[in-house]
Write a protein that holds these residues in place. Structure first.
Motif, PDB file in Angstrom:
ATOM      1  N   ARG A  58       0.742  -1.319  -0.113  1.00  0.00           N
ATOM      2  CA  ARG A  58       0.065  -0.016   0.139  1.00  0.00           C
ATOM      3  C   ARG A  58       1.076   1.350   0.304  1.00  0.00           C
ATOM      4  O   ARG A  58       0.521   2.398  -0.887  1.00  0.00           O
ATOM      5  CB  ARG A  58      -0.514   0.460   1.173  1.00  0.00           C
ATOM      6  CG  ARG A  58      -2.094   0.848   0.890  1.00  0.00           C
ATOM      7  CD  ARG A  58      -2.093   1.572   2.545  1.00  0.00           C
ATOM      8  NE  ARG A  58      -1.148   1.475   3.509  1.00  0.00           N
ATOM      9  CZ  ARG A  58      -0.396   2.881   3.231  1.00  0.00           C
ATOM     10  NH1 ARG A  58      -1.149   4.578   1.912  1.00  0.00           N
ATOM     11  NH2 ARG A  58       0.461   3.604   3.881  1.00  0.00           N
ATOM     12  N   GLU A  62       0.552   3.607  -2.639  1.00  0.00           N
ATOM     13  CA  GLU A  62       0.701   5.330  -2.832  1.00  0.00           C
ATOM     14  C   GLU A  62       1.506   6.090  -2.529  1.00  0.00           C
ATOM     15  O   GLU A  62       1.123   7.408  -3.807  1.00  0.00           O
ATOM     16  CB  GLU A  62       0.354   5.886  -0.680  1.00  0.00           C
ATOM     17  CG  GLU A  62       0.034   7.297  -0.648  1.00  0.00           C
ATOM     18  CD  GLU A  62      -0.098   7.410   0.554  1.00  0.00           C
ATOM     19  OE1 GLU A  62      -0.949   7.971   1.654  1.00  0.00           O
ATOM     20  OE2 GLU A  62       0.049   5.939   2.028  1.00  0.00           O
ATOM     21  N   ASP A  63       2.530   5.378  -2.846  1.00  0.00           N
ATOM     22  CA  ASP A  63       3.985   6.801  -3.098  1.00  0.00           C
ATOM     23  C   ASP A  63       3.952   6.862  -4.587  1.00  0.00           C
ATOM     24  O   ASP A  63       4.341   7.698  -5.165  1.00  0.00           O
ATOM     25  CB  ASP A  63       5.062   6.449  -2.949  1.00  0.00           C
ATOM     26  CG  ASP A  63       7.039   7.184  -3.670  1.00  0.00           C
ATOM     27  OD1 ASP A  63       6.775   7.998  -3.290  1.00  0.00           O
ATOM     28  OD2 ASP A  63       6.898   6.496  -4.167  1.00  0.00           O
ATOM     29  N   ARG A  66       0.650   9.271  -5.494  1.00  0.00           N
ATOM     30  CA  ARG A  66       1.129  10.853  -5.652  1.00  0.00           C
ATOM     31  C   ARG A  66       1.875  11.053  -5.878  1.00  0.00           C
ATOM     32  O   ARG A  66       1.538  12.191  -6.638  1.00  0.00           O
ATOM     33  CB  ARG A  66       0.675  10.757  -3.754  1.00  0.00           C
ATOM     34  CG  ARG A  66       0.061  10.477  -2.688  1.00  0.00           C
ATOM     35  CD  ARG A  66       0.217  10.785  -1.436  1.00  0.00           C
ATOM     36  NE  ARG A  66      -0.244  11.628  -0.738  1.00  0.00           N
ATOM     37  CZ  ARG A  66       0.562  12.275  -0.142  1.00  0.00           C
ATOM     38  NH1 ARG A  66       0.810  11.176   1.135  1.00  0.00           N
ATOM     39  NH2 ARG A  66       0.243  13.700   0.208  1.00  0.00           N
ATOM     40  N   ALA A  74      -4.454  10.882   0.649  1.00  0.00           N
ATOM     41  CA  ALA A  74      -3.449   9.576   0.957  1.00  0.00           C
ATOM     42  C   ALA A  74      -4.137   8.608   0.339  1.00  0.00           C
ATOM     43  O   ALA A  74      -5.268   8.693  -0.457  1.00  0.00           O
ATOM     44  CB  ALA A  74      -4.266   9.821   2.293  1.00  0.00           C
ATOM     45  N   VAL A  75      -3.977   7.494   0.167  1.00  0.00           N
ATOM     46  CA  VAL A  75      -4.216   6.403   0.198  1.00  0.00           C
ATOM     47  C   VAL A  75      -4.787   5.477   0.867  1.00  0.00           C
ATOM     48  O   VAL A  75      -3.769   4.962   1.964  1.00  0.00           O
ATOM     49  CB  VAL A  75      -3.267   5.381  -1.036  1.00  0.00           C
ATOM     50  CG1 VAL A  75      -3.957   3.768  -1.441  1.00  0.00           C
ATOM     51  CG2 VAL A  75      -2.695   6.176  -2.581  1.00  0.00           C
ATOM     52  N   GLU A  76      -5.431   4.879   0.946  1.00  0.00           N
ATOM     53  CA  GLU A  76      -6.628   3.466   2.660  1.00  0.00           C
ATOM     54  C   GLU A  76      -6.235   2.299   0.937  1.00  0.00           C
ATOM     55  O   GLU A  76      -7.193   2.127   0.246  1.00  0.00           O
ATOM     56  CB  GLU A  76      -7.526   3.698   2.608  1.00  0.00           C
ATOM     57  CG  GLU A  76      -7.570   5.339   3.566  1.00  0.00           C
ATOM     58  CD  GLU A  76      -8.873   5.500   3.821  1.00  0.00           C
ATOM     59  OE1 GLU A  76      -9.524   4.946   3.846  1.00  0.00           O
ATOM     60  OE2 GLU A  76      -8.986   6.409   5.094  1.00  0.00           O
TER      61      GLU A  76
END
Length: 78
Positions: A58, A62-63, A66, A74-76
């Motif tokens: 995750r 996310e990196d 983004r 943000a990433v969930e």
């Protein structure tokens, strides 16, 4: 509706660059939602759902997302 979100094509393009790596271990990820606050909510598919490495994966997702889509805050993933 998520399919009409203006950021979705850029998000999917970023995820497509990582999907082959997820697939080598029998997994995948799909976009579940993009909140008004810019939080990308993902759902694990296949082997990713039970993988003990999913928190690290995750973070990598996310990196990547983004960097490609700075509007995402943000990433969930679940």
């Amino acid at each position: 509706m998520i399919a009409e979100h203006p950021l979705l094509p850029r998000i999917e393009a970023a995820l497509d660059g990582l999907r082959p790596y997820l697939a080598t271990d029998g997994g995948n990820v799909r976009v579940a939602n993009i909140t008004e606050e810019g939080v990308l909510q993902l759902e694990w598919e296949g082997a990713c759902g039970a993988c003990p490495m999913s928190p690290m994966t995750r973070a990598g997702l996310e990196d990547t997302v983004r960097k490609a889509v700075p509007e995402i805050t943000a990433v969930e993933a679940k």
